[in-house]
Design a protein around this motif. Structure first.
Motif, mmCIF file in Angstrom:
data_model
loop_
_atom_site.group_PDB
_atom_site.id
_atom_site.type_symbol
_atom_site.label_atom_id
_atom_site.label_comp_id
_atom_site.label_asym_id
_atom_site.label_seq_id
_atom_site.Cartn_x
_atom_site.Cartn_y
_atom_site.Cartn_z
ATOM 1 N N MET A 232 46.782 -26.827 -6.026
ATOM 2 C CA MET A 232 46.937 -28.130 -5.884
ATOM 3 C C MET A 232 48.084 -28.753 -6.823
ATOM 4 O O MET A 232 48.848 -29.374 -6.237
ATOM 5 N N TYR A 233 48.201 -28.512 -7.877
ATOM 6 C CA TYR A 233 49.284 -28.826 -8.854
ATOM 7 C C TYR A 233 50.383 -28.100 -9.305
ATOM 8 O O TYR A 233 51.320 -28.415 -9.222
ATOM 9 N N MET A 234 49.855 -27.052 -9.660
ATOM 10 C CA MET A 234 50.818 -25.813 -9.893
ATOM 11 C C MET A 234 51.779 -25.508 -8.864
ATOM 12 O O MET A 234 51.093 -25.310 -7.486
ATOM 13 N N PRO A 235 52.891 -24.822 -8.961
ATOM 14 C CA PRO A 235 53.619 -24.357 -7.802
ATOM 15 C C PRO A 235 52.836 -23.220 -7.094
ATOM 16 O O PRO A 235 52.484 -22.404 -7.680
ATOM 17 N N GLU B 174 53.805 -20.252 -6.179
ATOM 18 C CA GLU B 174 54.021 -19.041 -6.671
ATOM 19 C C GLU B 174 53.648 -18.625 -7.966
ATOM 20 O O GLU B 174 53.708 -17.683 -8.533
ATOM 21 N N PRO C 92 45.785 -22.210 -15.735
ATOM 22 C CA PRO C 92 46.185 -22.954 -16.899
ATOM 23 C C PRO C 92 44.971 -23.518 -17.700
ATOM 24 O O PRO C 92 44.999 -23.537 -19.053
ATOM 25 N N LEU D 281 57.300 -20.288 -15.104
ATOM 26 C CA LEU D 281 57.632 -21.324 -14.524
ATOM 27 C C LEU D 281 59.247 -21.495 -14.705
ATOM 28 O O LEU D 281 59.673 -21.769 -15.677
ATOM 29 N N LEU E 248 63.004 -22.494 -14.273
ATOM 30 C CA LEU E 248 63.605 -23.850 -14.440
ATOM 31 C C LEU E 248 64.968 -23.452 -13.535
ATOM 32 O O LEU E 248 65.326 -22.381 -13.410
ATOM 33 N N PRO E 249 65.502 -24.675 -12.986
ATOM 34 C CA PRO E 249 66.937 -24.359 -12.248
ATOM 35 C C PRO E 249 67.954 -23.880 -13.471
ATOM 36 O O PRO E 249 67.824 -24.340 -14.550
ATOM 37 N N LYS E 250 68.846 -23.191 -12.663
ATOM 38 C CA LYS E 250 70.170 -23.165 -13.731
ATOM 39 C C LYS E 250 70.989 -24.157 -14.040
ATOM 40 O O LYS E 250 71.058 -25.252 -13.450
ATOM 41 N N LYS E 251 71.195 -24.101 -15.270
ATOM 42 C CA LYS E 251 72.029 -25.404 -16.025
ATOM 43 C C LYS E 251 73.352 -25.365 -15.715
ATOM 44 O O LYS E 251 74.078 -24.353 -15.178
ATOM 45 N N LEU F 75 48.625 -22.590 -24.858
ATOM 46 C CA LEU F 75 49.029 -24.111 -24.484
ATOM 47 C C LEU F 75 50.371 -24.096 -23.919
ATOM 48 O O LEU F 75 50.414 -24.891 -23.095
ATOM 49 N N MET F 76 51.481 -23.655 -24.702
ATOM 50 C CA MET F 76 52.598 -23.865 -24.126
ATOM 51 C C MET F 76 52.796 -22.961 -22.883
ATOM 52 O O MET F 76 54.070 -22.661 -22.450
ATOM 53 N N GLY F 77 52.083 -22.368 -22.365
ATOM 54 C CA GLY F 77 52.286 -21.422 -21.072
ATOM 55 C C GLY F 77 52.875 -20.028 -21.349
ATOM 56 O O GLY F 77 53.024 -19.628 -22.804
#
Lengths: 160, 177
Positions: free
Chosen positions: A131-134, A136, A141, A155, A157-160, A148-150
Motif C-alpha cells: 500500500m505505502y512502501m515501494p 520492490e 517496517p 530504499l 535514492l536517486p543519484k545526486k 527504526l531507521m530502516g
C-alpha cells in the motif's frame, strides 16, 4: 447490547473457542482465525446485530513466541449504533489470515495496509499488493524487529 | 527611471555576465514542489500579503520546464524522492534549489525509515530555510540570499557556470522528432 452479541455468538458458533472480555463497556472477542470470515459474515447479517460497517482493520505485532501477529477488526452498526472489536491471531511461521473482503469491501485496502506493514498473508484477498512502501521493498517496517531507521540500502535514492 | 536621474545623459558600463545575472536574479520563477504543510506558507509567500512579486519572483510555474528555482516545501519520503528528482532533472540550466523547512533540510522530526534525512542526499541544495514551518518572511529572506548567489554566478546544481557556456548540458536534451 454486549451480552446480546455474546449470547448470539455462543449460540450460533457453539463449539468455537471464543474469548470474551469487556473493558469500560467495550466488548472484545478473540476469534480463532479459521472461522473469522464466517463470524464476520454472521455479525453483519444477523438481524439484531447488523454490524454493517467495518470502521477499521489493523495489524499488530505482539512480539511473542506464540501467536505473534494479529489482526483487529473494529465493527460498527449503523442501526443500533453499537461497536464491538474482534481480534484474531496467527503464528510467526504461518502468518496467514482469511480475508474479509467478501464481507466488507473496505477491507480490501485495510488488509493491504496490514500486509504492507506486518507481512500477514490474507488468503483469498483479490489484490494483495503493498500500500505505502515501494513495490520492490522487501521488509515489513512495523514489525518489532525492524530497526527504526530502516535497513541501509533497502530504499534506493536517486543519484545526486 | 531612477537611472536616468542619477546618470543624466551619461551611460553605464558593465560586464555582460553581470548584466545577465542581474536580469536572472530579478526574475526567478519558482517551481512549487509543495509536498506537505510548508506549502501553505509557500502560498502565503506568493500571495498578496507577503508578495514575492516585489522581488521579481513573480509567477509560480507549475511546469519544471519554465522555472528557475525549485522550492522543495515539505517532508520528502523515499518514495517521493524519485519524483522530486525527476522534476528537478526536467528543469533547464541554470537552476537552483531552496530546501524549505526542517523536514526538507534534515528530515526534521521524522527520524524514521521512510523519510529522507535531508534532500541534499539526492539534490544539490543552494539555500536551506530553518523553521517548522518557516514563516513567509523567512522564505523571502531565502529568496534574497539566493539572489545574492545568482548575482555572483553561483549554482550548486547547474553544470555550467551560470553564464557563458551553454553547449554542455548535464542532462542532454533529447533531439526533437
Amino acid at each position: 447490547m454486549n451480552h446480546v452479541v455474546v449470547e448470539k455468538l455462543k449460540t450460533r458458533f457453539a463449539d468455537a473457542a471464543f474469548e470474551f472480555s469487556e473493558f469500560r463497556a467495550e466488548l472484545t472477542v478473540v476469534v480463532p482465525k479459521e472461522i473469522i470470515t464466517e463470524v464476520c459474515q454472521y455479525l453483519k447479517e444477523a438481524p439484531e446485530l447488523t454490524y454493517d460497517s467495518l470502521s477499521d482493520l489493523c495489524g499488530i505485532d505482539m512480539n511473542t513466541p506464540a501467536k505473534r501477529f494479529g489482526v483487529i477488526y473494529n465493527l460498527y452498526s449503523l442501526a443500533t449504533k453499537h461497536r464491538i472489536r474482534l481480534k484474531t491471531f496467527c503464528e510467526e511461521e504461518d502468518p496467514t489470515v482469511p480475508t474479509v473482503t467478501g464481507v466488507w469491501g473496505t477491507a480490501n485496502w485495510h488488509e493491504r495496509e496490514a500486509y504492507d506493514m506486518f507481512g500477514m498473508d490474507f488468503q483469498g484477498h483479490p489484490d494483495l499488493r503493498r500500500m505505502y512502501m515501494p513495490e520492490e521493498f522487501e521488509h515489513f517496517p512495523l514489525r518489532k524487529d525492524f530497526p527504526l531507521m530502516g535497513i541501509p540500502g533497502s530504499l534506493p535514492l536517486p543519484k545526486k | 527611471m531612477g537611472l536616468e536621474q542619477a546618470l543624466g545623459d551619461s551611460f553605464l558600463t558593465t560586464k555582460l555576465e553581470d548584466a545577465i545575472n542581474w536580469c536572472r536574479k530579478n526574475s526567478l520563477f519558482p517551481m512549487p514542489m509543495g509536498i506537505s504543510c510548508c506549502a501553505i506558507e509557500m502560498m502565503a509567500f506568493a500571495g498578496p500579503r507577503f508578495d514575492a512579486a516585489r522581488f521579481g519572483s513573480e509567477v509560480f510555474r507549475f511546469s519544471p520546464r519554465q522555472s528557475d528555482v525549485m522550492i522543495v516545501a515539505g517532508t520528502t519520503t523515499f518514495k517521493m524522492a524519485k519524483v522530486v528528482r525527476k522534476i528537478y532533472d526536467q528543469m533547464p540550466d541554470p537552476k537552483w534549489v531552496i530546501a524549505m523547512g526542517a523536514c526538507t533540510s534534515s528530515g526534521g522530526m521524522y527520524r524514521t525509515y521512510s523519510v529522507v534525512q535531508g534532500i541534499d542526499l539526492f539534490l544539490p541544495v543552494d539555500v536551506y530555510v530553518a523553521g517548522c514551518p518557516p514563516r513567509p518572511d523567512n522564505l523571502i529572506n531565502a529568496l534574497l540570499t539566493l539572489q545574492r548567489k545568482v548575482q555572483k554566478g553561483e549554482s550548486k546544481g547547474s553544470s555550467t557556470a551560470i553564464i557563458g557556456d551553454f553547449t554542455t548540458h548535464r542532462h542532454p536534451v533529447p533531439s526533437a522528432g
